[in-house]
Design a protein around this motif. Structure first.
Motif, PDB file in Angstrom:
ATOM      1  N   UNK A  54       0.789  -1.229   0.000  1.00 54.14           N
ATOM      2  CA  UNK A  54       0.000   0.000   0.000  1.00 54.14           C
ATOM      3  C   UNK A  54       0.821   1.280   0.000  1.00 54.14           C
ATOM      4  N   UNK A  55       1.996   1.265   0.601  1.00 53.53           N
ATOM      5  CA  UNK A  55       2.733   2.516   0.758  1.00 53.53           C
ATOM      6  C   UNK A  55       3.430   2.907  -0.544  1.00 53.53           C
ATOM      7  N   UNK A  56       3.177   4.106  -1.000  1.00 55.98           N
ATOM      8  CA  UNK A  56       3.789   4.662  -2.201  1.00 55.98           C
ATOM      9  C   UNK A  56       4.497   5.953  -1.810  1.00 55.98           C
ATOM     10  N   UNK A  57       5.699   6.141  -2.367  1.00 59.48           N
ATOM     11  CA  UNK A  57       6.484   7.335  -2.069  1.00 59.48           C
ATOM     12  C   UNK A  57       7.134   7.850  -3.344  1.00 59.48           C
ATOM     13  N   UNK A  58       7.129   9.177  -3.517  1.00 59.14           N
ATOM     14  CA  UNK A  58       7.873   9.721  -4.650  1.00 59.14           C
ATOM     15  C   UNK A  58       8.300  11.152  -4.390  1.00 59.14           C
ATOM     16  N   UNK A  69      13.250  23.634 -19.633  1.00 56.64           N
ATOM     17  CA  UNK A  69      12.601  23.021 -18.474  1.00 56.64           C
ATOM     18  C   UNK A  69      13.272  21.686 -18.201  1.00 56.64           C
ATOM     19  N   UNK A  70      13.603  21.444 -16.944  1.00 54.33           N
ATOM     20  CA  UNK A  70      14.269  20.203 -16.536  1.00 54.33           C
ATOM     21  C   UNK A  70      13.464  19.546 -15.425  1.00 54.33           C
ATOM     22  N   UNK A  71      13.340  18.222 -15.520  1.00 53.28           N
ATOM     23  CA  UNK A  71      12.463  17.463 -14.627  1.00 53.28           C
ATOM     24  C   UNK A  71      13.123  16.135 -14.292  1.00 53.28           C
ATOM     25  N   UNK A  72      12.980  15.699 -13.047  1.00 54.53           N
ATOM     26  CA  UNK A  72      13.247  14.289 -12.746  1.00 54.53           C
ATOM     27  C   UNK A  72      12.392  13.847 -11.574  1.00 54.53           C
ATOM     28  N   UNK A  73      12.153  12.534 -11.510  1.00 51.45           N
ATOM     29  CA  UNK A  73      11.330  11.967 -10.446  1.00 51.45           C
ATOM     30  C   UNK A  73      11.895  10.633 -10.024  1.00 51.45           C
ATOM     31  N   UNK A  74      11.737  10.332  -8.733  1.00 53.09           N
ATOM     32  CA  UNK A  74      12.104   9.036  -8.151  1.00 53.09           C
ATOM     33  C   UNK A  74      10.856   8.484  -7.474  1.00 53.09           C
ATOM     34  N   UNK A  75      10.507   7.238  -7.794  1.00 53.51           N
ATOM     35  CA  UNK A  75       9.269   6.623  -7.297  1.00 53.51           C
ATOM     36  C   UNK A  75       9.593   5.296  -6.634  1.00 53.51           C
ATOM     37  N   UNK A  81      10.364  -0.065  -8.263  1.00 54.90           N
ATOM     38  CA  UNK A  81      10.709   1.346  -8.266  1.00 54.90           C
ATOM     39  C   UNK A  81      10.891   1.828  -9.699  1.00 54.90           C
ATOM     40  N   UNK A  82      10.887   3.139  -9.867  1.00 53.36           N
ATOM     41  CA  UNK A  82      11.089   3.704 -11.190  1.00 53.36           C
ATOM     42  C   UNK A  82      11.617   5.118 -11.056  1.00 53.36           C
ATOM     43  N   UNK A  83      12.052   5.668 -12.183  1.00 56.21           N
ATOM     44  CA  UNK A  83      12.535   7.040 -12.232  1.00 56.21           C
ATOM     45  C   UNK A  83      12.471   7.512 -13.676  1.00 56.21           C
TER      46      UNK A  83
END
Length: 354
Positions: A54-58, A69-75, A81-83
């Motif tokens: 159940x626990x999701x974090x990003x 424009x610059x973007x990044x994400x960590x999930x 996991x993904x990024x």
């Protein structure tokens, strides 16, 4: 009755839970020291095995100048996991880099429980490293993206060394909200209108990020198996040079009479009412519109490029589309109307089974 956009937000509590383990649902101003879901008790608590599912974090990070424009994400989903990392040339109106990663759970991915001071968010894989960090006593987020030529699929690497300054900037918007269906609690902390520094190299071009503006989205919660939303986020400057940013969501974090919508101008944060998104799901490069029922928000968005991620891993089925482009329009807050012109930002359509 005083409109929501003119009411000051209460200060953020020291913990998401009361001494009895009940969630402190509400919309607040300021940083949470920690997202301590382990303090929840009774029907709000989950056993260890259930937390894994159940626990999701990003952590999502955005910074822009008039040029790029610059973007990044960590999930971190617990069991996987993904990024991803994106750079878009706003002058030439073309993507410079768009790379996605899928990883295993464990030591190579981390999204810590501290959304502000003490934050660590990182993803490591062969040919790719993405991280955002902030020391316990630091008033800036340190950003680093290093993606090799092999992983970008081109002759150019993607290098971003940057900072987002908290000192002198507006406060964070924090929301603690119940989750419908089979979810429980979600906590999100948004920061916008933060000054950016650093350098970016992508698509064979180099950019200085000094003088840019950015923000972050930290989210952690016990979410529903099926979750979907529409989202908009932007950061830039008003015509007089004042840093500005906004955050809007529809279909998520809208329970208990609260939402995550807000406008940052200079060193101020203004809460905003529920938002409505109008767009063509089959033509995401067509213009979008974001409005509110009371007319305080009327924004138009022209996409330049769409980042997409479609996955069907049985356990996880993901439809994720994030157009990157420019906003224009008006936002009214605290009795003043702000006109936004060519403001860099994103919209998002997400539908997850996770």
């Amino acid at each position: 009755m005083t409109p929501e956009r003119e009411m000051p937000l209460p200060p953020v509590p020291n913990s998401i839970a009361t001494s009895q383990g009940e969630p402190r649902f509400g919309k607040y101003q300021g940083e949470l020291p920690e997202v301590d879901l382990g303090r929840l008790q009774g029907r709000w608590a989950l056993a260890k095995a259930a937390r894994l599912l159940k626990r999701k974090r990003w952590l999502y990070t955005f910074a822009a100048t008039p040029e790029v424009a610059a973007i990044f994400a960590v999930v971190d989903l617990g069991y996987t996991s993904s990024a991803f990392a994106i750079a878009v040339d706003l002058q030439e109106r073309r993507p410079l880099c768009d790379v996605s990663f899928l990883g295993a759970p464990g030591p190579l991915v981390e999204v810590s429980d501290r959304p502000g001071a003490g934050l660590t968010a990182s993803f490591r894989t062969l040919g790719g490293r993405l991280s955002a960090r902030r020391g316990e006593e630091d008033e800036r987020y340190q950003l680093e993206v290093d993606v090799s030529r092999v992983r970008t699929g081109s002759l150019q690497s993607f290098q971003w060394r940057g900072e987002l300054l908290v000192a002198g900037g507006p406060p964070a918007l924090t929301l603690i909200a119940p989750v419908e269906q089979d979810g429980l609690v979600n906590v999100t902390q948004k920061r916008g209108g933060l000054l950016a520094l650093g350098s970016l190299e992508a698509g064979g071009k180099r950019f200085r990020m000094d003088g840019g503006v950015g923000g972050l989205d930290y989210t952690q919660g016990y979410l529903a198996r099926h979750t979907s939303w529409r989202w908009a986020f932007a950061a830039g400057r008003l015509a007089d040079g004042t840093p500005v940013g906004f955050n809007f969501a529809e279909g998520f974090n809208e329970s208990a009479g609260h939402n995550e919508n807000g406008l940052w101008v200079g060193d101020r944060l203004y809460p905003l009412p529920p938002a409505r998104f109008e767009y063509d799901p089959k033509e995401l490069l067509d213009p979008w519109r974001v409005t509110t029922a009371d007319g305080s928000v009327d924004l138009r968005f022209k996409p330049i490029y769409v980042h997409r991620d479609e996955k069907d891993l049985r356990l996880v089925v993901s439809h994720f589309a994030q157009p990157v482009g420019l906003f224009e329009g008006t936002v009214r807050a605290a009795g003043r109307t702000y006109t936004l012109v060519s403001l860099p930002g994103v919209t998002e359509e997400q539908d997850m089974l996770w």
